[in-house]
Design a protein around this motif. Sequence first.
Motif, PDB file in Angstrom:
ATOM      1  N   ASN A   8      14.908   4.975 -11.355  1.00 32.26           N
ATOM      2  CA  ASN A   8      13.503   5.360 -11.484  1.00 32.26           C
ATOM      3  C   ASN A   8      12.758   5.275 -10.154  1.00 32.26           C
ATOM      4  N   ALA A   9      13.044   4.221  -9.381  1.00 28.54           N
ATOM      5  CA  ALA A   9      12.351   4.058  -8.097  1.00 28.54           C
ATOM      6  C   ALA A   9      12.683   5.202  -7.148  1.00 28.54           C
ATOM      7  N   SER A  10      13.958   5.553  -7.061  1.00 22.09           N
ATOM      8  CA  SER A  10      14.345   6.654  -6.169  1.00 22.09           C
ATOM      9  C   SER A  10      13.807   7.984  -6.678  1.00 22.09           C
ATOM     10  N   GLY A  11      13.777   8.152  -8.001  1.00 19.86           N
ATOM     11  CA  GLY A  11      13.253   9.391  -8.575  1.00 19.86           C
ATOM     12  C   GLY A  11      11.756   9.553  -8.365  1.00 19.86           C
ATOM     13  N   ARG A  12      11.018   8.457  -8.474  1.00 16.39           N
ATOM     14  CA  ARG A  12       9.564   8.515  -8.306  1.00 16.39           C
ATOM     15  C   ARG A  12       9.160   8.729  -6.852  1.00 16.39           C
ATOM     16  N   ALA A  13      10.062   8.423  -5.926  1.00 17.76           N
ATOM     17  CA  ALA A  13       9.753   8.675  -4.514  1.00 17.76           C
ATOM     18  C   ALA A  13       9.550  10.163  -4.259  1.00 17.76           C
ATOM     19  N   ILE A  14      10.268  10.979  -5.041  1.00 13.30           N
ATOM     20  CA  ILE A  14      10.108  12.432  -4.928  1.00 13.30           C
ATOM     21  C   ILE A  14       8.720  12.807  -5.455  1.00 13.30           C
ATOM     22  N   GLY A  15       7.994  13.556  -4.700  1.00 11.50           N
ATOM     23  CA  GLY A  15       6.665  13.988  -5.122  1.00 11.50           C
ATOM     24  C   GLY A  15       5.554  13.029  -4.775  1.00 11.50           C
ATOM     25  N   SER A  16       5.907  11.897  -4.175  1.00 13.08           N
ATOM     26  CA  SER A  16       4.870  10.909  -3.835  1.00 13.08           C
ATOM     27  C   SER A  16       3.918  11.437  -2.770  1.00 13.08           C
ATOM     28  N   ILE A  17       4.425  12.256  -1.869  1.00 12.68           N
ATOM     29  CA  ILE A  17       3.579  12.780  -0.790  1.00 12.68           C
ATOM     30  C   ILE A  17       2.624  13.841  -1.317  1.00 12.68           C
ATOM     31  N   SER A  18       3.141  14.797  -2.089  1.00 12.83           N
ATOM     32  CA  SER A  18       2.290  15.868  -2.615  1.00 12.83           C
ATOM     33  C   SER A  18       1.213  15.324  -3.548  1.00 12.83           C
ATOM     34  N   ALA A  19       1.529  14.249  -4.276  1.00 13.27           N
ATOM     35  CA  ALA A  19       0.555  13.679  -5.210  1.00 13.27           C
ATOM     36  C   ALA A  19      -0.565  12.925  -4.488  1.00 13.27           C
ATOM     37  N   ASN A  20      -0.307  12.503  -3.266  1.00 10.08           N
ATOM     38  CA  ASN A  20      -1.299  11.708  -2.528  1.00 10.08           C
ATOM     39  C   ASN A  20      -1.679  12.330  -1.191  1.00 10.08           C
ATOM     40  N   ILE A  21      -1.389  13.607  -1.021  1.00 12.12           N
ATOM     41  CA  ILE A  21      -1.567  14.218   0.298  1.00 12.12           C
ATOM     42  C   ILE A  21      -3.019  14.233   0.754  1.00 12.12           C
ATOM     43  N   SER A  22      -3.964  14.319  -0.195  1.00 11.58           N
ATOM     44  CA  SER A  22      -5.378  14.319   0.191  1.00 11.58           C
ATOM     45  C   SER A  22      -5.804  12.981   0.795  1.00 11.58           C
ATOM     46  N   LEU A  23      -5.071  11.892   0.444  1.00  9.11           N
ATOM     47  CA  LEU A  23      -5.415  10.568   0.963  1.00  9.11           C
ATOM     48  C   LEU A  23      -5.030  10.394   2.436  1.00  9.11           C
ATOM     49  N   LEU A  24      -4.221  11.317   2.942  1.00  6.08           N
ATOM     50  CA  LEU A  24      -3.786  11.210   4.329  1.00  6.08           C
ATOM     51  C   LEU A  24      -4.926  11.489   5.311  1.00  6.08           C
ATOM     52  N   TYR A  25      -6.082  11.964   4.796  1.00  5.37           N
ATOM     53  CA  TYR A  25      -7.261  12.100   5.638  1.00  5.37           C
ATOM     54  C   TYR A  25      -7.729  10.737   6.150  1.00  5.37           C
ATOM     55  N   HIS A  26      -7.443   9.698   5.357  1.00 12.24           N
ATOM     56  CA  HIS A  26      -7.847   8.349   5.763  1.00 12.24           C
ATOM     57  C   HIS A  26      -6.933   7.862   6.888  1.00 12.24           C
ATOM     58  N   ARG A  27      -7.531   7.335   7.900  1.00 15.55           N
ATOM     59  CA  ARG A  27      -6.799   6.949   9.114  1.00 15.55           C
ATOM     60  C   ARG A  27      -5.696   5.935   8.855  1.00 15.55           C
ATOM     61  N   ASN A  28      -5.933   5.019   7.926  1.00 18.97           N
ATOM     62  CA  ASN A  28      -4.979   3.927   7.699  1.00 18.97           C
ATOM     63  C   ASN A  28      -3.888   4.255   6.695  1.00 18.97           C
ATOM     64  N   VAL A  29      -3.978   5.422   6.045  1.00 22.09           N
ATOM     65  CA  VAL A  29      -2.968   5.804   5.050  1.00 22.09           C
ATOM     66  C   VAL A  29      -1.914   6.674   5.724  1.00 22.09           C
ATOM     67  N   ARG A  30      -0.656   6.259   5.606  1.00 22.68           N
ATOM     68  CA  ARG A  30       0.454   7.006   6.179  1.00 22.68           C
ATOM     69  C   ARG A  30       1.359   7.527   5.068  1.00 22.68           C
ATOM     70  N   VAL A  31       2.184   8.486   5.443  1.00 24.31           N
ATOM     71  CA  VAL A  31       3.138   9.066   4.484  1.00 24.31           C
ATOM     72  C   VAL A  31       4.019   7.979   3.879  1.00 24.31           C
ATOM     73  N   LEU A  32       4.481   7.067   4.734  1.00 28.66           N
ATOM     74  CA  LEU A  32       5.363   5.993   4.272  1.00 28.66           C
ATOM     75  C   LEU A  32       4.678   5.117   3.229  1.00 28.66           C
TER      76      LEU A  32
END
Length: 265
Positions: free
Chosen positions: A86-110
């Motif tokens: 489940n953990a490895s499966g949920r990693a897929i799509g984590s970026i697209s689901a939170n991509i708008s948050l990357l506008y924040h300076r302290n939020v990284r893809v990782l």
Amino acid sequence: MKELHKTSFWESLMIQKRVIGALLMREIITRYGRNNIGFLWLFVEPLLMTLLMVLMWKFFRADQVSDLNIVAFAVTGYPMMMMWRNASGRAIGSISANISLLYHRNVRVLDTIFARMLLEIAGATIAQIVLMGVLIAIRWIEMPADVFYMLLAWLLMAVFAVGLGLVICAVSVKFEFFGKLWGTLSFVMMPISGTFFFVHSLPQQVQEYALKIPMVHGTEMFRAGYFGSSAVTYENPWYLILCNLVLLLFGLAMVSKFSKGVEPQ
């Protein structure tokens, strides 16, 4: 100057902690909502799935084929498999689901990837503890022989899940079809992960190949901690640690490479 660097490090650590915490809360609210039992589904869901498997093994009289407690056999294998899958499966799509948050300076893809995987690992861990506690209380299973060894095995497999998730996420970003394929591949990996067998029960010529699979060592180690000397196991913690380090190294390098091209939308 040294004091300045020390303070800067701890400030960065606190910021990272707040970022991960905020992402975890957002993920919980997004997935489970604020109503009904809400975040309790975090561990209720894996708990119910594991309980269903345990009841099937119990009431189909699977204990007639072995001297070991078949309920204990199921509960020391299936939840761990669910955690890394489940953990490895949920990693897929984590970026697209939170991509708008990357506008924040302290939020990284990782951060977005870690938050999702940590949530799955936490849910599986709580479910495992609760289920084993209940089964011990109703005397379906006995107390573990070595709780510390079980905790160590669980921790090593949690690290394995993170490393695997990083690699899977990076590959799925590069090849989009792989993200859809991983669910099937991880399902196929279930029978060879050690969930449904002891290595000792396999033919000797097959044991050598089974022990090349990292998940088998984690499961064998976990069961060695529970059953103690009443079961023969072939785990090698050092091999699992080596596999974890390799996965983490490759995973972090791959995520670092593709994250430079990720733009917030």
